[in-house]
Design an enzyme around this catalytic site. Sequence first.
Site, short mmCIF file in Angstrom:
data_model
loop_
_atom_site.label_atom_id
_atom_site.label_comp_id
_atom_site.label_asym_id
_atom_site.label_seq_id
_atom_site.Cartn_x
_atom_site.Cartn_y
_atom_site.Cartn_z
N ALA A 1 0.80 1.78 0.97
CA ALA A 1 -0.20 2.26 0.03
C ALA A 1 -1.05 1.06 -0.39
O ALA A 1 -0.61 -0.09 -0.30
CB ALA A 1 0.49 2.87 -1.18
N GLU B 1 6.21 5.61 5.95
CA GLU B 1 6.37 7.02 5.54
C GLU B 1 5.38 7.92 6.29
O GLU B 1 5.72 9.05 6.67
CB GLU B 1 6.17 7.13 4.03
N GLU C 1 8.88 -1.71 -0.81
CA GLU C 1 8.45 -1.46 -2.19
C GLU C 1 9.30 -2.20 -3.21
O GLU C 1 8.82 -2.64 -4.26
CB GLU C 1 8.49 0.06 -2.49
N GLY D 1 4.24 3.04 2.53
CA GLY D 1 3.56 4.30 2.88
C GLY D 1 3.22 4.38 4.36
O GLY D 1 3.13 5.48 4.91
N1 CO8 Z 1 -2.41 -2.93 0.07
C1 CO8 Z 1 -3.58 -3.63 -0.08
N2 CO8 Z 1 -3.92 -4.71 0.66
C2 CO8 Z 1 -3.04 -5.11 1.59
C3 CO8 Z 1 -1.80 -4.46 1.80
C4 CO8 Z 1 -1.50 -3.32 1.00
N3 CO8 Z 1 -0.39 -2.59 1.14
N4 CO8 Z 1 -1.12 -5.09 2.78
C5 CO8 Z 1 -1.93 -6.11 3.18
N5 CO8 Z 1 -3.06 -6.13 2.46
C6 CO8 Z 1 -4.19 -7.06 2.59
C7 CO8 Z 1 -3.83 -8.44 2.05
O1 CO8 Z 1 -4.01 -8.48 0.66
C8 CO8 Z 1 -4.83 -9.30 2.81
O2 CO8 Z 1 -6.09 -9.17 2.19
P1 CO8 Z 1 -7.01 -10.53 2.01
O3 CO8 Z 1 -7.30 -10.98 3.41
O4 CO8 Z 1 -8.20 -10.02 1.28
O5 CO8 Z 1 -6.17 -11.49 1.25
C9 CO8 Z 1 -4.91 -8.64 4.17
O6 CO8 Z 1 -4.44 -7.30 3.98
C10 CO8 Z 1 -4.05 -9.31 5.22
O7 CO8 Z 1 -2.72 -9.39 4.70
P2 CO8 Z 1 -1.89 -10.76 4.64
O8 CO8 Z 1 -2.82 -11.93 4.51
O9 CO8 Z 1 -0.85 -10.59 3.59
O10 CO8 Z 1 -1.26 -10.77 6.10
P3 CO8 Z 1 0.12 -11.43 6.54
O11 CO8 Z 1 0.14 -11.32 8.04
O12 CO8 Z 1 0.31 -12.76 5.93
O13 CO8 Z 1 1.26 -10.47 5.94
C11 CO8 Z 1 2.29 -8.34 5.45
C12 CO8 Z 1 1.35 -9.14 6.40
C13 CO8 Z 1 3.70 -8.86 5.57
C14 CO8 Z 1 2.23 -6.88 5.93
C15 CO8 Z 1 1.79 -8.47 3.99
O14 CO8 Z 1 0.40 -8.18 3.97
C16 CO8 Z 1 2.46 -7.55 3.03
O15 CO8 Z 1 3.58 -7.80 2.62
N6 CO8 Z 1 1.78 -6.43 2.62
C17 CO8 Z 1 2.28 -5.53 1.64
C18 CO8 Z 1 3.36 -4.63 2.21
C19 CO8 Z 1 3.90 -3.72 1.14
O16 CO8 Z 1 4.43 -4.14 0.15
N7 CO8 Z 1 3.76 -2.39 1.36
C20 CO8 Z 1 4.23 -1.40 0.44
C21 CO8 Z 1 3.15 -1.00 -0.52
S1 CO8 Z 1 3.71 0.12 -1.75
C22 CO8 Z 1 3.82 1.60 -0.96
O17 CO8 Z 1 3.49 1.73 0.19
C23 CO8 Z 1 4.31 2.74 -1.76
C24 CO8 Z 1 4.09 4.06 -1.06
C25 CO8 Z 1 4.10 5.13 -2.08
C26 CO8 Z 1 3.64 6.46 -1.57
C27 CO8 Z 1 2.24 6.49 -1.06
C28 CO8 Z 1 1.25 6.95 -2.07
C29 CO8 Z 1 -0.14 6.78 -1.58
#
Ligand code: CO8
Length: 262
Positions: free
Chosen positions: A70, A116, A136, A113
């Site tokens: 998400a 999911e 999460e 998400g």
């Molecule tokens: N949301 C928003 N932006 C994101 C997300 C995300 N989930 N994941 C990555 N990005 C963005 C980063 O902020 C970054 O943006 P910027 O270049 O502007 O800084 C860009 O994408 C690239 O990401 P990274 O620089 O972090 O790339 P890395 O290769 O270093 O890392 C990862 C990749 C490991 C995937 C890392 O980005 C990460 O940990 N992302 C978050 C993963 C996460 O926590 N996901 C769970 C989110 S909560 C959720 O999904 C709940 C679901 C609930 C139900 C759904 C309802 C809609």
Amino acid sequence: MKNFENILVTKNYREHAHIALIQLNRPKVLNALSTDLMKDVVEAMFLLEDDKDVRVIILTGNDRAFAAGADIGQMADASPIDQINDNRFRTWKQMVLITKPVIAAVNGFALGGGCELAMSCDFIIAGDSAKFGQPEIKIGTIPGAGGTQRLTRAIGKSKAMLAVLTGDMMDAYEAEKSGLVAKVVPAETLLQETFEIAKIISNRAPVAVKLAKEAVNMAFECSLKDGMEYERRNFYLTFSSKDQKEGMKAFMEKREPKYEGN
Ligand code: CO8
């Protein structure tokens, strides 16, 4: 087909009349699933569901990410009431109303998400670069769109607990071994291989495909006894289709069947 802001939709994918591709398209944020992106996905799914030519839908991302979850930026400051009013789960719930087969083709991250969403498809084909997880817990929350339910049903309690409580990712091979993923293929050929599988399904009798999908899904909703009964009724129902007559006749005549979806 309408142009969408957050996804690309290709009908006649690879010039195959019965296959459509939906590609998530927010690459800068690893296809983070904003409310608008999910609305686009569901709207496109329903347009393809209503399109008589389409028999199989493939849902994919890009080489780096299927979807990294998400959109955290959109959620970070939200109150529970904001979440309720945003009504984002309405779109998620509608995914289960699609009766045509939907295949998730996953390269790169399928997290939160994203995992999911892949699990709400009928099955997952993973490129060998794929990484699955429910992270999460690392950001102070828990899965909200099936991560505790669908993952547990797919891989069992012990592995699901490990994934959900640590937030750690599993690679494509671990996901396949656990039963989350149907097949692992080289990342570079993911779409080609998924297309080949979609082609096989699109050549099967469409009504039987729908009834089979419905019956398999019922295995998660009811007792074995009720599920067996449901399956038997769908089995009987296939005998009212012309395609069943055609399929069995073609077998007897040692030729390929021609299915028309009725
Ligand atoms: N949301 C928003 N932006 C994101 C997300 C995300 N989930 N994941 C990555 N990005 C963005 C980063 O902020 C970054 O943006 P910027 O270049 O502007 O800084 C860009 O994408 C690239 O990401 P990274 O620089 O972090 O790339 P890395 O290769 O270093 O890392 C990862 C990749 C490991 C995937 C890392 O980005 C990460 O940990 N992302 C978050 C993963 C996460 O926590 N996901 C769970 C989110 S909560 C959720 O999904 C709940 C679901 C609930 C139900 C759904 C309802 C809609």
